[in-house]
Design a protein around this motif. Structure first.
Motif, short mmCIF file in Angstrom:
data_model
loop_
_atom_site.label_atom_id
_atom_site.label_comp_id
_atom_site.label_asym_id
_atom_site.label_seq_id
_atom_site.Cartn_x
_atom_site.Cartn_y
_atom_site.Cartn_z
N VAL A 41 -5.98 34.95 10.89
CA VAL A 41 -5.64 36.31 10.48
C VAL A 41 -6.82 36.95 9.76
N LEU A 42 -7.43 36.21 8.83
CA LEU A 42 -8.58 36.75 8.10
C LEU A 42 -9.77 36.99 9.01
N ALA A 43 -10.02 36.07 9.93
CA ALA A 43 -11.15 36.25 10.86
C ALA A 43 -10.94 37.48 11.71
N ASP A 44 -9.70 37.69 12.20
CA ASP A 44 -9.40 38.88 13.00
C ASP A 44 -9.59 40.16 12.17
N ALA A 45 -9.15 40.12 10.92
CA ALA A 45 -9.28 41.29 10.05
C ALA A 45 -10.76 41.59 9.77
N LYS A 66 -13.30 40.75 11.64
CA LYS A 66 -13.88 41.21 12.91
C LYS A 66 -13.54 42.68 13.14
N ALA A 67 -12.28 43.04 12.85
CA ALA A 67 -11.86 44.44 13.01
C ALA A 67 -12.61 45.35 12.04
N CYS A 68 -12.86 44.86 10.82
CA CYS A 68 -13.64 45.64 9.84
C CYS A 68 -15.06 45.87 10.36
N GLU A 69 -15.66 44.79 10.88
CA GLU A 69 -17.03 44.89 11.37
C GLU A 69 -17.13 45.83 12.57
N ALA A 70 -16.08 45.89 13.41
CA ALA A 70 -16.09 46.76 14.58
C ALA A 70 -16.01 48.22 14.16
N GLY A 71 -15.35 48.49 13.03
CA GLY A 71 -15.27 49.85 12.51
C GLY A 71 -14.51 50.82 13.39
N GLN A 72 -13.61 50.35 14.23
CA GLN A 72 -12.90 51.22 15.16
C GLN A 72 -11.59 51.77 14.60
N ASP A 73 -11.05 51.13 13.57
CA ASP A 73 -9.79 51.58 12.99
C ASP A 73 -10.06 52.66 11.95
N PRO A 74 -9.14 53.65 11.83
CA PRO A 74 -9.34 54.72 10.85
C PRO A 74 -9.24 54.21 9.41
N GLY A 75 -8.42 53.21 9.15
CA GLY A 75 -8.27 52.65 7.82
C GLY A 75 -9.02 51.33 7.72
N CYS A 76 -8.80 50.63 6.65
CA CYS A 76 -9.42 49.32 6.47
C CYS A 76 -8.50 48.25 7.03
N PRO A 77 -8.91 47.56 8.09
CA PRO A 77 -8.05 46.53 8.69
C PRO A 77 -7.67 45.41 7.73
N LEU A 78 -8.56 45.04 6.83
CA LEU A 78 -8.24 43.96 5.89
C LEU A 78 -7.15 44.40 4.93
N ILE A 79 -7.26 45.61 4.40
CA ILE A 79 -6.22 46.13 3.50
C ILE A 79 -4.91 46.24 4.26
N GLN A 80 -4.96 46.68 5.50
CA GLN A 80 -3.75 46.80 6.31
C GLN A 80 -3.13 45.42 6.56
N THR A 81 -3.96 44.43 6.81
CA THR A 81 -3.46 43.07 7.03
C THR A 81 -2.80 42.54 5.77
N LEU A 82 -3.42 42.77 4.63
CA LEU A 82 -2.85 42.29 3.36
C LEU A 82 -1.54 42.99 3.05
N GLY A 83 -1.38 44.21 3.55
CA GLY A 83 -0.16 44.97 3.30
C GLY A 83 0.94 44.70 4.29
N ALA A 84 0.67 43.85 5.29
CA ALA A 84 1.68 43.55 6.31
C ALA A 84 2.85 42.82 5.67
N LYS A 85 4.04 43.07 6.19
CA LYS A 85 5.24 42.42 5.66
C LYS A 85 5.21 40.94 6.00
N ALA A 86 5.44 40.09 5.02
CA ALA A 86 5.46 38.64 5.24
C ALA A 86 6.72 38.26 6.01
#
Length: 150
Positions: free
Chosen positions: A108-112, A114-134
């Motif tokens: 999950v962290l590696a994907d987040a 990678k998504a941050c490095e790609a810069g394609q999402d409007p928000g921060c993918p890592l923050i969005q991942t951390l905010g996902a419902k458990a």
């Protein structure tokens, strides 16, 4: 008294245990209460061996109750090795489950990242991942943080 009497600082040095940890283990009855000479605790060789045993068990991830059980089995000549094996096998199962959890976290962290490095999402993918419902169906996917401002 068997062996040379040592003080708590020397016990800590010989075992690599913190003094506060030694006191805590004494308080909860994991290790024997030491003899006292005046206001000083005095320990023996057997105390070094016992605390070293506890420290090694803790380094292997055994919980305090498991360490207590191992200590009891280690001092009981009639204890069957099978009991120790069963305790260790149960602990091994727990360790393997934690390793599997850590591998999922790594993905999950590696994907987040990678998504941050790609810069394609409007928000921060890592923050969005951390905010996902458990525990939800999309646990390993990116979603918006519920407390984030729109």
């Amino acid at each position: 008294m068997a062996g040379q009497a040592i003080q708590i600082g020397e016990l800590a040095r010989r075992t690599g245990c913190n003094i506060e940890t030694i006191r805590y283990y004494e308080q909860i009855g994991l290790i024997s209460a030491p003899l006292r000479r005046g206001r000083y605790r005095t320990y023996e060789t057997r105390d070094v061996e016992q605390l070293s045993f506890v420290r090694r068990a803790r380094e292997l991830g055994f919980k305090l109750d498991e360490v207590r059980a191992l200590l009891t089995l280690a001092t009981d000549e009639a204890a069957a090795c099978a009991e120790v094996r069963d305790l260790a096998a149960a602990h091994l199962h727990d360790v393997r489950a934690r390793i599997a959890d850590l591998r999922r976290m790594e993905r999950v962290l590696a994907d987040a990242v990678k998504a941050c490095e790609a810069g394609q999402d409007p928000g921060c993918p890592l923050i969005q991942t951390l905010g996902a419902k458990a525990g939800g169906a999309g646990q390993d996917t990116i979603s918006a943080a519920p407390w984030a401002r729109p």
